[in-house]
Write an enzyme that holds these catalytic residues in place. Structure first.
Site, PDB file in Angstrom:
ATOM      1  N   ASP A  30       0.865  -1.170   0.000  1.00 33.98           N
ATOM      2  CA  ASP A  30       0.000   0.000   0.000  1.00 33.98           C
ATOM      3  C   ASP A  30       0.913   1.234   0.000  1.00 33.98           C
ATOM      4  O   ASP A  30       2.140   1.140   0.152  1.00 33.98           O
ATOM      5  CB  ASP A  30      -0.978  -0.011   1.190  1.00 33.98           C
ATOM      6  CG  ASP A  30      -2.222   0.845   0.881  1.00 33.98           C
ATOM      7  OD1 ASP A  30      -2.135   1.715  -0.008  1.00 33.98           O
ATOM      8  OD2 ASP A  30      -3.260   0.665   1.536  1.00 33.98           O
TER       9      ASP A  30
HETATM   10  C1  BGC Z   1      -5.111   3.099  -0.010  1.00 34.12           C
HETATM   11  C2  BGC Z   1      -5.288   2.002  -1.041  1.00 34.12           C
HETATM   12  C3  BGC Z   1      -5.166   2.565  -2.417  1.00 34.12           C
HETATM   13  C4  BGC Z   1      -3.827   3.270  -2.545  1.00 34.12           C
HETATM   14  C5  BGC Z   1      -3.571   3.834  -3.921  1.00 34.12           C
HETATM   15  C6  BGC Z   1      -3.881   3.922  -0.271  1.00 34.12           C
HETATM   16  O1  BGC Z   1      -3.835   5.053   0.546  1.00 34.12           O
HETATM   17  O2  BGC Z   1      -5.065   2.516   1.264  1.00 34.12           O
HETATM   18  O3  BGC Z   1      -6.527   1.373  -0.872  1.00 34.12           O
HETATM   19  O4  BGC Z   1      -5.299   1.551  -3.373  1.00 34.12           O
HETATM   20  O5  BGC Z   1      -3.784   4.324  -1.617  1.00 34.12           O
HETATM   21  O6  BGC Z   1      -4.351   4.915  -4.203  1.00 34.12           O
END
Ligand code: BGC
Length: 744
Positions: free
Chosen positions: A287
């Protein structure tokens, strides 16, 4: 974790029928292996790095700042996220393919989680349709629109089970139940990926957030997760597992620490469990900056240490942190990680790019005429139907459906809120294409019959009653026959990082309700939200409550369809609505304890209960009303005894006793009476959406293989017990109609 690993291997042998590698996968790995031989170590780490572009500069919170163009040209970027513009994507792709030494194409990822251009209801809302085919189709439409935009990869489905509506990301998931969650996760993967990943109307799916991100302590986003392995395997793992089985080619590691180790550095999670046991063969992306954040978690001294931990955990791609490209080569040179491991990580990334067809034609996803793909009229109509099926009628004293010619006072912050109705993670959705409640109701009931005022603000920047708003609201209510009051929480209150300790409707909106109540007019609350809420006050005061969620682009027409009675509400909750926030976690599949409450509806002591409030939620899992009445009768267990390995068969008669046609969701629950471990009081094990004309009856037959009754035992084996089971069928998780069967 060592002990777990050994056990896991045993579990893997007895439980997981890892899918055989397909010819296509074999070919992809063969291609990747050949290419790896030509790559420098730096180019290899380039494939393991994902960046974002912001006004020409590549940045990540990990601190990496570099010039995009030179990074791409040097082959130091494998992927970008969140590029919204096809021309920009194709420009970068051209640079990677034509100007880097090996011409390896980039993969573009984005959060297309409930629609790309056409926005469907938020995922929690859509799960309340219990319409698996429709959810699959919504994912396919999102894939078609994304692929045409040159987005090859979505960060969806979110497979996190959660029983905590304080956590704002419940809006992105399928609610509290692992059985339904698993069906929905698999459907979304099928929708995105189809049968052919290289087709120009399919994209790669990403299972997130691995693992157990939805169990964040106290409902605070990113917070620590800790639980027994039995609980994890029984309640949290099934949707992730189903999505792996459905063939998802990527997984995202979660932000949280899990049983003491941040997920992004957990070899147990990302290798032993995910790859060895579940048989996942795609690649794992972290993440956002989660690798680098292991320093703050306190398990890595610096970025180099964090990269080492994540690489050793078999985490392939670093989202934004920049530590892989910064320290990867040094780690290999110092012998802290082997080049063999790097090769394995790289081949899994390259294989997915190959399977998407990017090596064959890196521009294949950017060729369609966007005007032919975006907002197709038939897809818009489909979104309207999905939105109507997702909405849940929670209370109705007879005011709905509205009579023809009725005069409506439409009031509240979300009645004409094109952006809020799209909810969180709006993909590439354009709020200008949203049809609001106001527009749709004016069209349906006549402009002269809909008086509108906003009265109150609710959102990120503006909140509170508008000056003179209550007076205006009362005035138009007095001129009307009925009040439709659109209140709750905004789109901004949903999704990442919006955890709330107070899950009631904001006080100013309650004040508005109180003022309107004094007019004596009938009040229908249209509840806007991305989470379950404590709405005792609204339920008590309103004559009807329709849960409209954040219903997407076509939320307005869906509301008009429902309040006019052209469509009959059929949504059923997939997350319990608490009676009071202090009950959380409150979910239907809890355990009995040795001292269960005598009544779920009375405060009491000396049992697993409260002395001040009831145990039962305000609305249980599975609940939802209709304009007609369904009766469940004649429950028959067709197989009172069944061999282990056999199939349990149960039938029930469902009758539409009302005057209008309608759809209902028949739900089957079981309870394992004497098990090796304590078991939930009820567990969903089957459901069917059915349509019945007025007066019509149907026999619904359920077939449950005994393998579906398996659970994780204390030795971590996954199997069903012999012995007695209770079974219930009905329209929610309190269904009274009961039978019994025995597994021999
Ligand atoms: C979120 C994810 C997301 C990623 C990319 C993160 O802050 O937890 O769910 O896919 O950002 O945007």
């Amino acid at each position: 974790m060592k002990k777990f690993s050994i056990l896991l291997m045993f579990v893997a042998l007895v439980t997981s029928a890892t899918a055989q590698m397909t010819q296509e996968e074999k070919e992809a790995f063969k291609f990747a292996d050949k290419l790896i031989k030509k790559m420098t170590l730096r180019e290899k780490f380039g494939q393991l790095e994902q960046f974002i572009t912001r006004r020409g500069v590549v940045t990540g919170p990990g601190g990496v700042k570099c010039d995009i163009e030179s990074a791409v040209r040097k082959g130091e970027v494998g992927s970008f996220l969140s590029i919204r513009d096809r021309n920009e994507a194709l420009r970068l792709q051209k640079m990677a393919v034509e100007e880097s030494r090996l011409g390896i194409p980039l993969i573009f990822g984005y959060d297309i989680i409930h629609g790309c251009k056409i926005i469907f209801p938020e995922n929690l809302a859509m799960s309340c349709s219990w319409n698996i085919d429709a959810i699959e189709r919504s994912a396919r439409i999102a894939a078609e629109e994304s692929a045409a935009t040159a987005i090859h990869w979505t960060f969806s489905p979110m497979c996190d089970i959660s029983v905590d509506p304080r956590w704002s990301r419940v809006s992105e998931g399928a609610g509290e139940d692992p059985y339904l969650g698993a069906k929905i996760a698999a459907a979304m993967v099928r929708g995105y990926q189809g049968n052919d990943l290289s087709a120009t109307n399919t994209i790669a799916a990403c299972i997130k957030h691995f693992a157990a991100y939805g169990a964040a302590q106290a409902g605070k986003d990113y917070n620590t997760v800790d639980m027994s392995e039995l609980m994890f395997r029984n309640l949290y793992l099934p949707p992730y597992r189903a999505a792996v089985d459905a063939g998802a080619v990527t997984v995202m590691s979660s932000f949280n620490d899990f049983m003491g180790v941040p997920a992004s550095g957990s070899k147990w999670l990302l290798y032993d469990l995910l790859r060895k046991e579940l048989g996942f063969r795609g690649f794992v992306v972290s993440d956002w900056n989660a690798v680098h954040e292991m320093i703050i978690h306190g398990v890595a001294a610096d970025g180099k240490d964090a990269a080492e931990l994540a690489l050793k955990a078999h985490l392939n791609m670093d989202m934004l942190g920049g530590d892989y490209i910064a320290y990867g080569e040094q780690l290999v040179k110092e012998g802290r990680i082997s080049e063999k491991l790097v090769n394995e990580l790289v081949r899994e990334v390259l294989a997915v790019k190959y399977r998407l067809g990017l090596f064959e034609d890196p521009y294949k996803y950017g060729k369609q005429d966007l005007s032919e793909v975006y907002y197709r009229p038939e897809n818009m109509q489909f979104a309207r139907k999905v939105a109507a099926e997702s909405m849940v009628l929670l209370k109705n004293d007879g005011v709905l459906p509205l009579q023809k010619g009725v005069k409506i006072a439409l009031i509240g912050p979300f009645a004409d809120a094109p952006k809020d109705q799209l909810g969180a993670w709006r993909g590439l959705g354009d709020e200008k294409r949203s049809i609001t409640f106001r527009t749709a109701l004016e069209e349906r009931f006549g402009k002269e019959n809909v008086l509108y005022t906003k009265a109150c603000e609710c959102g990120r920047y503006k909140n509170g009653l508008i000056e003179g708003g209550v007076e205006e609201a009362v005035k138009i209510a007095e001129q009307s026959d009925v009040v439709l009051l659109s209140i709750g929480l905004s789109g901004w209150h949903s999704g990442e990082s919006r955890s709330r300790a107070d899950i009631t409707v904001p006080a100013d909106q309650q004040e508005l309700l109180d003022a309107l109540k004094k007019t004596g007019k009938k009040i229908v609350v249209l509840l806007s939200t991305g989470r379950a809420m404590d709405i005792r006050n609204e339920v008590e005061k309103a004559d009807a409550v329709l849960l409209t969620w954040h219903g997407g682009t076509m939320a307005g027409p869906a509301v008009a369809d429902l309040v006019s009675g052209d469509e009959n509400p059929s949504g059923h909750l997939t997350m319990s609505f608490p009676y009071y926030v202090g009950q959380i976690p409150v979910h239907y599949n809890s355990k009995n304890t040795g001292r269960p409450a005598k009544s779920q509806f009375k405060a009491q002591g000396y049992s697993a209960s409260y002395v001040d409030i009831q145990n039962a939620p305000l609305f249980p899992f599975g609940y939802g009303l209709s304009y007609t009445e369904f009766e469940y009768s004649d429950l028959k267990v067709l197989t009172p005894t069944v061999e282990l390995g056999g199939v349990v068969k149960v039938s029930v008669k469902v009758t539409n006793k009302g005057k209008v046609a309608g759809d209902d969701v028949a739900q089957l629950y079981v309870h394992d009476v004497v098990a090796e471990t304590t078991r939930p009081v009820r567990e969903l094990k089957g459901f069917e959406r059915l349509s019945l004309k007025a007066g019509e009856s149907k026999i619904v037959e359920f077939e449950i293989p005994t393998s579906e009754l398996a659970y994780c035992h204390t030795d971590l084996s996954w199997k069903a017990d012999k012995g007695d089971f209770d079974v219930w069928v009905g329209a929610d998780s309190y269904a009274p109609l009961k039978g019994k069967f025995t597994i021999k």
